[in-house]
Design a protein around this motif. Sequence first.
Motif, PDB file in Angstrom:
ATOM      1  N   CYS A  11      15.237  15.499   1.079  1.00  0.00           N
ATOM      2  CA  CYS A  11      15.139  14.276   0.273  1.00  0.00           C
ATOM      3  C   CYS A  11      16.169  13.258   0.765  1.00  0.00           C
ATOM      4  O   CYS A  11      17.302  13.615   1.054  1.00  0.00           O
ATOM      5  N   ILE A  12      15.744  12.012   0.827  1.00  0.00           N
ATOM      6  CA  ILE A  12      16.627  10.880   1.095  1.00  0.00           C
ATOM      7  C   ILE A  12      16.365   9.877  -0.017  1.00  0.00           C
ATOM      8  O   ILE A  12      15.219   9.511  -0.275  1.00  0.00           O
ATOM      9  N   SER A  52       6.534   7.071   6.942  1.00  0.00           N
ATOM     10  CA  SER A  52       7.484   8.016   6.378  1.00  0.00           C
ATOM     11  C   SER A  52       7.589   7.800   4.873  1.00  0.00           C
ATOM     12  O   SER A  52       7.631   6.662   4.398  1.00  0.00           O
ATOM     13  N   SER A  53       7.704   8.888   4.143  1.00  0.00           N
ATOM     14  CA  SER A  53       7.871   8.766   2.692  1.00  0.00           C
ATOM     15  C   SER A  53       9.219   8.146   2.335  1.00  0.00           C
ATOM     16  O   SER A  53       9.415   7.714   1.195  1.00  0.00           O
ATOM     17  N   TYR A  54      10.143   8.068   3.284  1.00  0.00           N
ATOM     18  CA  TYR A  54      11.461   7.499   3.045  1.00  0.00           C
ATOM     19  C   TYR A  54      11.609   6.075   3.589  1.00  0.00           C
ATOM     20  O   TYR A  54      12.650   5.452   3.405  1.00  0.00           O
ATOM     21  N   HIS A  55      10.588   5.580   4.265  1.00  0.00           N
ATOM     22  CA  HIS A  55      10.674   4.263   4.916  1.00  0.00           C
ATOM     23  C   HIS A  55      11.083   3.158   3.937  1.00  0.00           C
ATOM     24  O   HIS A  55      12.017   2.396   4.206  1.00  0.00           O
ATOM     25  N   ASP A  56      10.408   3.064   2.820  1.00  0.00           N
ATOM     26  CA  ASP A  56      10.681   1.975   1.877  1.00  0.00           C
ATOM     27  C   ASP A  56      12.096   2.051   1.314  1.00  0.00           C
ATOM     28  O   ASP A  56      12.778   1.032   1.202  1.00  0.00           O
ATOM     29  N   VAL A  57      12.552   3.243   0.969  1.00  0.00           N
ATOM     30  CA  VAL A  57      13.878   3.372   0.354  1.00  0.00           C
ATOM     31  C   VAL A  57      14.987   3.040   1.354  1.00  0.00           C
ATOM     32  O   VAL A  57      15.946   2.340   1.008  1.00  0.00           O
ATOM     33  N   VAL A  58      14.875   3.482   2.588  1.00  0.00           N
ATOM     34  CA  VAL A  58      15.936   3.194   3.560  1.00  0.00           C
ATOM     35  C   VAL A  58      15.867   1.735   4.008  1.00  0.00           C
ATOM     36  O   VAL A  58      16.906   1.110   4.238  1.00  0.00           O
TER      37      VAL A  58
END
Length: 167
Positions: A162-163, A74-80
């Motif tokens: 976006c997250i 997921s493109s959001y994996h690292d940020v979450v």
Amino acid sequence: MKLNCKRMDLPYTPGEEIFTFPEESELSFIFDVDEELTDDPAAMDAVGEMLDKAEELAEKAKAAIKEALADENSSYHDVVTFFMQFHRDDVDPDIAAELFPGTDPSMLSFAEMVDFLRLKRFGSLVDSEMNQQVFIMDLSFNPEITDELMVIYFDLNNEIFCITHES
């Protein structure tokens, strides 16, 4: 003018920003709308519709965060993942205990931590890159303890686009 909303009776002045704190409204979160939207009746109808389902959208946001945590692609994996790791592993243990009451924070999975997120702010603005109305939701473990936020952006179709993590 009045916001066309089932959950609250909110008068507003076209061309002026709406910004209310929970103690000033019937809401449990901060609510804001940029002044450029308050001049547009269609935009304000969308605001009322989205405000009526803010908690439902918060649950959708939490589900998306859990999905991002579970999917390393997921493109959001690292940020979450960073957001969760910071709050569980990088803050003082006493602070972590306050953020996750009734638990041993070191034993919580990141996905379990998502359930502790609460809606802090919900609002609408015109996104300058997309040049269209969007909705922004801030989720926090406890805004009195941490200023770190998971920020979720929704489009007019209630879809997350976006997250991000902000402080």
